[in-house]
Write a protein that holds these residues in place. Structure first.
Motif, PDB file in Angstrom:
ATOM      1  N   LEU A  49      46.728  37.584  28.377  1.00 14.37           N
ATOM      2  CA  LEU A  49      46.672  38.786  29.199  1.00 14.37           C
ATOM      3  C   LEU A  49      45.382  38.810  30.016  1.00 14.37           C
ATOM      4  N   MET A  50      44.273  38.399  29.409  1.00 13.22           N
ATOM      5  CA  MET A  50      43.005  38.343  30.129  1.00 13.22           C
ATOM      6  C   MET A  50      43.084  37.383  31.313  1.00 13.22           C
ATOM      7  N   MET A  51      43.782  36.256  31.123  1.00 10.82           N
ATOM      8  CA  MET A  51      43.873  35.254  32.183  1.00 10.82           C
ATOM      9  C   MET A  51      44.611  35.761  33.414  1.00 10.82           C
ATOM     10  N   LYS A  52      45.384  36.816  33.260  1.00 17.27           N
ATOM     11  CA  LYS A  52      46.089  37.374  34.413  1.00 17.27           C
ATOM     12  C   LYS A  52      45.117  37.876  35.477  1.00 17.27           C
ATOM     13  N   ASN A  53      43.862  38.140  35.073  1.00 13.87           N
ATOM     14  CA  ASN A  53      42.849  38.519  36.067  1.00 13.87           C
ATOM     15  C   ASN A  53      42.756  37.462  37.159  1.00 13.87           C
ATOM     16  N   TRP A  54      42.735  36.197  36.741  1.00 17.07           N
ATOM     17  CA  TRP A  54      42.538  35.104  37.702  1.00 17.07           C
ATOM     18  C   TRP A  54      43.855  34.589  38.281  1.00 17.07           C
ATOM     19  N   GLU A  55      44.940  35.253  37.912  1.00 14.94           N
ATOM     20  CA  GLU A  55      46.216  35.089  38.609  1.00 14.94           C
ATOM     21  C   GLU A  55      46.378  36.219  39.625  1.00 14.94           C
ATOM     22  N   PHE A  56      45.339  37.052  39.721  1.00 19.75           N
ATOM     23  CA  PHE A  56      45.340  38.218  40.604  1.00 19.75           C
ATOM     24  C   PHE A  56      46.515  39.142  40.279  1.00 19.75           C
ATOM     25  N   PHE A  57      46.947  39.092  39.008  1.00 15.74           N
ATOM     26  CA  PHE A  57      48.052  39.912  38.515  1.00 15.74           C
ATOM     27  C   PHE A  57      49.317  39.745  39.359  1.00 15.74           C
ATOM     28  N   PRO A  78      40.874  46.935  41.139  1.00 20.26           N
ATOM     29  CA  PRO A  78      39.526  46.384  41.290  1.00 20.26           C
ATOM     30  C   PRO A  78      39.164  45.574  40.051  1.00 20.26           C
ATOM     31  N   GLN A  79      38.585  44.385  40.244  1.00 18.31           N
ATOM     32  CA  GLN A  79      38.355  43.467  39.132  1.00 18.31           C
ATOM     33  C   GLN A  79      36.955  42.866  39.173  1.00 18.31           C
ATOM     34  N   GLY A  80      36.112  43.279  38.233  1.00 16.85           N
ATOM     35  CA  GLY A  80      34.807  42.655  38.115  1.00 16.85           C
ATOM     36  C   GLY A  80      34.908  41.195  37.722  1.00 16.85           C
ATOM     37  N   ALA A  81      35.985  40.831  37.008  1.00 12.55           N
ATOM     38  CA  ALA A  81      36.177  39.445  36.554  1.00 12.55           C
ATOM     39  C   ALA A  81      36.243  38.461  37.720  1.00 12.55           C
ATOM     40  N   LEU A  82      36.631  38.929  38.893  1.00 13.02           N
ATOM     41  CA  LEU A  82      36.779  38.020  40.035  1.00 13.02           C
ATOM     42  C   LEU A  82      35.433  37.632  40.644  1.00 13.02           C
ATOM     43  N   ALA A  83      34.353  38.161  40.080  1.00 14.53           N
ATOM     44  CA  ALA A  83      33.015  37.728  40.504  1.00 14.53           C
ATOM     45  C   ALA A  83      32.467  36.617  39.613  1.00 14.53           C
ATOM     46  N   PHE A  84      33.204  36.263  38.542  1.00 14.80           N
ATOM     47  CA  PHE A  84      32.673  35.344  37.532  1.00 14.80           C
ATOM     48  C   PHE A  84      32.610  33.890  37.984  1.00 14.80           C
ATOM     49  N   TYR A  85      33.525  33.458  38.856  1.00 10.43           N
ATOM     50  CA  TYR A  85      33.603  32.055  39.272  1.00 10.43           C
ATOM     51  C   TYR A  85      33.516  31.969  40.806  1.00 10.43           C
ATOM     52  N   PRO A  86      32.317  32.191  41.346  1.00 10.03           N
ATOM     53  CA  PRO A  86      32.167  32.314  42.802  1.00 10.03           C
ATOM     54  C   PRO A  86      32.237  30.995  43.573  1.00 10.03           C
ATOM     55  N   TYR A 101      45.179  49.352  26.893  1.00  8.08           N
ATOM     56  CA  TYR A 101      45.738  48.246  27.682  1.00  8.08           C
ATOM     57  C   TYR A 101      46.566  47.323  26.795  1.00  8.08           C
ATOM     58  N   TYR A 102      45.953  46.826  25.723  1.00  7.21           N
ATOM     59  CA  TYR A 102      46.663  45.911  24.834  1.00  7.21           C
ATOM     60  C   TYR A 102      47.805  46.622  24.111  1.00  7.21           C
ATOM     61  N   GLY A 103      47.585  47.888  23.759  1.00  7.00           N
ATOM     62  CA  GLY A 103      48.618  48.635  23.060  1.00  7.00           C
ATOM     63  C   GLY A 103      49.865  48.815  23.899  1.00  7.00           C
ATOM     64  N   THR A 104      49.682  49.105  25.171  1.00  2.00           N
ATOM     65  CA  THR A 104      50.826  49.259  26.068  1.00  2.00           C
ATOM     66  C   THR A 104      51.628  47.974  26.157  1.00  2.00           C
ATOM     67  N   LYS A 119      45.060  36.890  19.075  1.00  2.00           N
ATOM     68  CA  LYS A 119      44.068  36.398  20.038  1.00  2.00           C
ATOM     69  C   LYS A 119      44.699  35.607  21.177  1.00  2.00           C
ATOM     70  N   ASP A 120      45.735  34.823  20.893  1.00  2.00           N
ATOM     71  CA  ASP A 120      46.373  34.041  21.949  1.00  2.00           C
ATOM     72  C   ASP A 120      46.993  34.951  23.011  1.00  2.00           C
ATOM     73  N   LYS A 121      47.639  36.011  22.569  1.00  3.75           N
ATOM     74  CA  LYS A 121      48.257  36.943  23.514  1.00  3.75           C
ATOM     75  C   LYS A 121      47.194  37.716  24.289  1.00  3.75           C
TER      76      LYS A 121
END
Length: 221
Positions: A115-123, A165-173, A98-101, A109-111
């Protein structure tokens, strides 16, 4: 399109066009997905599709929680807990691919965080579905929910749509429950961002392989 074609075509897509899916097509897709089988026909899944301004409001609210330092509070154990051996190796390879692509090195780490934060932007997808089930239920019922989720993703493919499908979207219910009408006593298992693929997006060039069949399936005569 037959079932095998849909399975082969389905990938986790993380770059979407902003174009919304027509309401009548959404209804058709979710009606078909509801035919998924379940133990004793219990149909333990509950789905809320968030779109439009509600989706924008939800993204803003989750970002505010995270900026305030709120810790994740998923209703069910995350899927990356307790991984060892081959399972942990596959998780690492997934991350490396994923990161390599995206041209992101391990030390950046900042990048990686961005990229991780895009989960909660729903990509960038125009729609996000939250899949929940009663917290009183267990792994067998979660299998039913998984069958439903795969059915839904394949029906989306049939209609020219993509999903992730994103398990991360269960983190902040908490913020999800304020906007979405999730039944009392239900916990979010995952989210599913979906819409029309942005075919040219670099993030959609991520391709994940599968373990050799002999590693995961045995045939005994």
């Amino acid at each position: 399109m037959n079932v095998s074609d849909a399975i082969s075509a389905r990938r986790s897509i993380r770059g979407f066009k902003p174009d919304p899916v027509a309401p009548e097509l959404l209804e058709k897709i979710f009606t078909t997905a509801s035919l998924a089988p379940s133990n004793c026909n219990t149909q333990p899944w509950h789905i809320v599709v968030v779109s439009g301004q509600a989706r924008i409001d939800l993204q803003t609210a989750i970002f505010a929680e995270m900026s305030a330092g709120k810790a994740p509070s998923p209703a069910f154990p995350p899927g990356d807990q307790g991984l060892t051996g081959d399972y942990k190796d596959r998780q690492y390879q997934c991350a490396f691919g994923y990161y390599g692509t995206m041209g992101i090195e391990r030390h950046e780490k900042d990048k990686r965080f961005a990229l991780m934060m895009k989960n909660w932007e729903f990509f960038g997808a125009p729609h996000v579905a939250f899949i929940s089930m009663p917290t009183s239920m267990g792994p067998v019922n979660a299998i039913d929910v998984g069958i439903y989720l795969q059915t839904l993703m394949l029906v989306l493919v049939e209609h020219g749509l993509a999903s992730c499908p994103q398990g991360a979207l269960a983190f902040y219910p908490d913020e999800v429950k304020k906007i979405a009408n999730i039944p009392e006593g239900n916990g979010i298992i995952c989210g599913l961002s979906f819409g029309y693929e942005d075919v040219g997006a670099q993030i959609n060039k991520v391709i994940m392989d599968r373990a050799p069949l002999a590693d995961t399936v045995q045939f005994i005569d």
